[in-house]
Scaffold this motif. Structure first.
Motif, PDB file in Angstrom:
ATOM      1  N   GLU A  55     -22.001 -12.141 -37.842  1.00 37.43           N
ATOM      2  CA  GLU A  55     -21.249 -11.395 -37.311  1.00 37.43           C
ATOM      3  C   GLU A  55     -21.730  -9.861 -37.196  1.00 37.43           C
ATOM      4  N   ALA A  56     -22.384  -9.425 -38.473  1.00 36.57           N
ATOM      5  CA  ALA A  56     -22.753  -8.096 -38.270  1.00 36.57           C
ATOM      6  C   ALA A  56     -23.875  -7.923 -36.992  1.00 36.57           C
ATOM      7  N   TYR A  57     -24.703  -8.863 -37.003  1.00 42.42           N
ATOM      8  CA  TYR A  57     -25.918  -8.877 -36.160  1.00 42.42           C
ATOM      9  C   TYR A  57     -25.082  -8.691 -34.410  1.00 42.42           C
ATOM     10  N   ARG A  58     -24.385  -9.782 -34.566  1.00 43.22           N
ATOM     11  CA  ARG A  58     -23.732  -9.824 -33.098  1.00 43.22           C
ATOM     12  C   ARG A  58     -23.030  -8.479 -32.738  1.00 43.22           C
ATOM     13  N   LEU A  59     -22.293  -7.736 -33.754  1.00 41.51           N
ATOM     14  CA  LEU A  59     -21.737  -6.501 -33.405  1.00 41.51           C
ATOM     15  C   LEU A  59     -22.774  -5.388 -33.282  1.00 41.51           C
ATOM     16  N   GLY A  60     -23.997  -5.712 -33.676  1.00 41.04           N
ATOM     17  CA  GLY A  60     -24.997  -4.525 -33.800  1.00 41.04           C
ATOM     18  C   GLY A  60     -25.022  -3.689 -34.837  1.00 41.04           C
ATOM     19  N   LYS A  61     -24.411  -4.042 -36.145  1.00 38.97           N
ATOM     20  CA  LYS A  61     -24.441  -3.346 -37.447  1.00 38.97           C
ATOM     21  C   LYS A  61     -25.671  -3.875 -38.013  1.00 38.97           C
ATOM     22  N   TYR A  62     -26.561  -3.379 -37.855  1.00 41.96           N
ATOM     23  CA  TYR A  62     -28.128  -3.851 -38.488  1.00 41.96           C
ATOM     24  C   TYR A  62     -28.193  -3.443 -39.565  1.00 41.96           C
ATOM     25  N   ALA A  63     -27.715  -2.282 -40.241  1.00 47.54           N
ATOM     26  CA  ALA A  63     -28.032  -2.007 -41.454  1.00 47.54           C
ATOM     27  C   ALA A  63     -27.283  -2.836 -42.493  1.00 47.54           C
ATOM     28  N   PHE A  64     -25.915  -3.645 -41.956  1.00 43.33           N
ATOM     29  CA  PHE A  64     -25.554  -4.592 -42.903  1.00 43.33           C
ATOM     30  C   PHE A  64     -26.312  -5.530 -42.945  1.00 43.33           C
ATOM     31  N   VAL A  65     -27.093  -6.140 -41.947  1.00 39.23           N
ATOM     32  CA  VAL A  65     -27.983  -7.195 -41.948  1.00 39.23           C
ATOM     33  C   VAL A  65     -28.990  -6.822 -42.980  1.00 39.23           C
ATOM     34  N   SER A  66     -29.728  -5.954 -42.748  1.00 38.80           N
ATOM     35  CA  SER A  66     -30.654  -5.276 -43.725  1.00 38.80           C
ATOM     36  C   SER A  66     -30.273  -5.634 -45.147  1.00 38.80           C
ATOM     37  N   ASP A  67     -28.881  -5.079 -45.311  1.00 38.59           N
ATOM     38  CA  ASP A  67     -28.437  -5.468 -46.671  1.00 38.59           C
ATOM     39  C   ASP A  67     -28.702  -6.674 -47.384  1.00 38.59           C
ATOM     40  N   VAL A  68     -28.621  -7.726 -46.720  1.00 38.59           N
ATOM     41  CA  VAL A  68     -28.715  -8.967 -47.039  1.00 38.59           C
ATOM     42  C   VAL A  68     -30.464  -9.500 -46.976  1.00 38.59           C
ATOM     43  N   ALA A  69     -31.029  -8.953 -45.798  1.00 39.23           N
ATOM     44  CA  ALA A  69     -32.142  -9.372 -45.768  1.00 39.23           C
ATOM     45  C   ALA A  69     -33.432  -8.789 -46.746  1.00 39.23           C
ATOM     46  N   ARG A  70     -32.811  -7.765 -47.379  1.00 37.49           N
ATOM     47  CA  ARG A  70     -33.659  -7.092 -48.328  1.00 37.49           C
ATOM     48  C   ARG A  70     -33.561  -8.009 -49.747  1.00 37.49           C
ATOM     49  N   LEU A  71     -32.269  -8.385 -49.819  1.00 38.50           N
ATOM     50  CA  LEU A  71     -32.198  -9.290 -50.976  1.00 38.50           C
ATOM     51  C   LEU A  71     -32.917 -10.521 -50.781  1.00 38.50           C
ATOM     52  N   PHE A  72     -32.711 -11.167 -49.826  1.00 37.78           N
ATOM     53  CA  PHE A  72     -33.555 -12.438 -49.503  1.00 37.78           C
ATOM     54  C   PHE A  72     -34.984 -12.295 -49.520  1.00 37.78           C
ATOM     55  N   ALA A  73     -35.751 -11.245 -49.007  1.00 38.71           N
ATOM     56  CA  ALA A  73     -37.047 -10.893 -49.246  1.00 38.71           C
ATOM     57  C   ALA A  73     -37.425 -10.768 -50.515  1.00 38.71           C
ATOM     58  N   LEU A  74     -36.620 -10.153 -51.502  1.00 34.64           N
ATOM     59  CA  LEU A  74     -37.001  -9.979 -52.942  1.00 34.64           C
ATOM     60  C   LEU A  74     -36.879 -11.343 -53.545  1.00 34.64           C
ATOM     61  N   TYR A  75     -35.876 -11.720 -53.329  1.00 34.15           N
ATOM     62  CA  TYR A  75     -35.647 -13.292 -54.097  1.00 34.15           C
ATOM     63  C   TYR A  75     -36.608 -14.094 -53.595  1.00 34.15           C
ATOM     64  N   GLN A  76     -37.011 -14.228 -52.566  1.00 31.34           N
ATOM     65  CA  GLN A  76     -38.181 -15.317 -52.225  1.00 31.34           C
ATOM     66  C   GLN A  76     -39.527 -14.967 -52.576  1.00 31.34           C
ATOM     67  N   GLU A  77     -39.856 -13.436 -52.538  1.00 33.48           N
ATOM     68  CA  GLU A  77     -41.331 -13.178 -52.373  1.00 33.48           C
ATOM     69  C   GLU A  77     -41.503 -12.163 -53.819  1.00 33.48           C
ATOM     70  N   GLY A  78     -40.598 -11.450 -54.443  1.00 36.87           N
ATOM     71  CA  GLY A  78     -40.696 -10.423 -55.228  1.00 36.87           C
ATOM     72  C   GLY A  78     -41.296  -9.054 -54.617  1.00 36.87           C
ATOM     73  N   GLY A  79     -41.246  -8.172 -55.292  1.00 38.78           N
ATOM     74  CA  GLY A  79     -41.683  -6.979 -54.617  1.00 38.78           C
ATOM     75  C   GLY A  79     -40.981  -5.622 -54.746  1.00 38.78           C
ATOM     76  N   ILE A  80     -41.117  -4.828 -53.927  1.00 38.84           N
ATOM     77  CA  ILE A  80     -40.044  -3.599 -53.857  1.00 38.84           C
ATOM     78  C   ILE A  80     -39.606  -3.643 -52.288  1.00 38.84           C
ATOM     79  N   TYR A  81     -38.525  -3.151 -52.082  1.00 34.91           N
ATOM     80  CA  TYR A  81     -37.845  -2.813 -51.010  1.00 34.91           C
ATOM     81  C   TYR A  81     -37.628  -1.229 -50.783  1.00 34.91           C
ATOM     82  N   LEU A  82     -37.925  -0.823 -49.792  1.00 37.96           N
ATOM     83  CA  LEU A  82     -37.728   0.588 -49.543  1.00 37.96           C
ATOM     84  C   LEU A  82     -36.964   0.802 -48.146  1.00 37.96           C
ATOM     85  N   ASP A  83     -35.924   1.479 -47.956  1.00 30.90           N
ATOM     86  CA  ASP A  83     -35.340   2.012 -46.830  1.00 30.90           C
ATOM     87  C   ASP A  83     -36.261   2.842 -46.051  1.00 30.90           C
TER      88      ASP A  83
END
Length: 240
Positions: A55-83
């Motif tokens: 829903e966030a992506y459909r509405l163009g609220k990309y920062a909220f998609v990023s909130d989840v994507a950053r967590l997914f990235a770290l959980y799957q691969e580990g590392g550092i997330y930076l805005d």
């Protein structure tokens, strides 16, 4: 090391980055030359990961998609997330990578997820992902900084120094957030300390583009009344 030398960042919506964001990313390469830098976008993250991201992506609220994507990235691969508005001023200390997780406090009473790192499969990251998977996106949906407070409950407030926990390390505000949000228009140089590793420059991509555009048009309208007082009304109306 528990945390991998990977810098993850997100960019959804396929828009152009600003000069500020490009400057920040150049600082990552300068101070972390041996790191892998990985972009997450529509090509490698499923925006239909959960109802919240769909829903966030459909509405163009990309920062909220990023909130989840950053967590997914770290959980799957580990590392550092930076805005993309984090400007690094020096290399990230090696002892950070020996932690299970590190995250910075924005101020004495709250955390921020604009710069944080975790080992692959960290339980706290999993808990945050599960939290989002149970949420529906709406106008009152919490930012990730608010979601953190729903998950992390063993913080000693006020945060006056680094805090070592069983699950990781909480960094005091000077490390990544020396520049307070209320002072974002000022030069960050007067706020940095010997502990400062990077500065969040508060680009505020989570704010609605509509609200930004309305503010810009309002300012132009006010300026037109001051500097173009004799202009036709139809010309002034363009800036409403």
């Amino acid at each position: 090391m528990k945390i991998s030398k990977i810098i993850h960042y997100c960019w959804f919506g396929k828009g152009e980055m600003s000069s500020l964001e490009k400057r920040c990313m150049a600082s990552w390469k300068k101070h972390c030359p041996d790191f892998q830098i990985k972009l997450w976008n529509e090509e490698n993250f499923d925006v239909n990961y959960c109802e919240f991201t769909r829903e966030a992506y459909r509405l163009g609220k990309y920062a909220f998609v990023s909130d989840v994507a950053r967590l997914f990235a770290l959980y799957q691969e580990g590392g550092i997330y930076l805005d993309t508005d984090i400007l690094l001023l020096k290399p990230i200390p090696l002892h950070f990578f020996k932690q299970k997780l590190f995250i910075g406090a924005e101020n004495k009473s709250s955390l921020n997820a604009a710069a944080f790192g975790a080992e692959k499969g960290h339980q706290l990251i999993y808990n945050l992902l599960s939290f989002y998977s149970s949420q529906l996106y709406g106008s009152e949906s919490p930012l990730i900084t608010e979601s953190l407070s729903n998950i992390i409950v063993d913080i000693d407030f006020p945060i006056l120094g680094n805090q070592k926990k069983e699950w990781g390390l909480i960094l005091n505000p000077d490390v990544f957030y020396p520049l307070p949000y209320k002072n974002k228009a000022l030069s960050f140089n007067k706020f940095i300390t010997v502990e400062t590793v990077g500065v969040h420059l508060w680009n505020a991509s989570w704010k609605s583009e509509d609200s930004k555009n309305k503010l810009f048009k309002w300012l132009k309208y006010q300026l037109s009344k001051i500097y173009l007082p004799n202009s036709p009304q139809w010309y002034k109306e363009k800036f409403r």
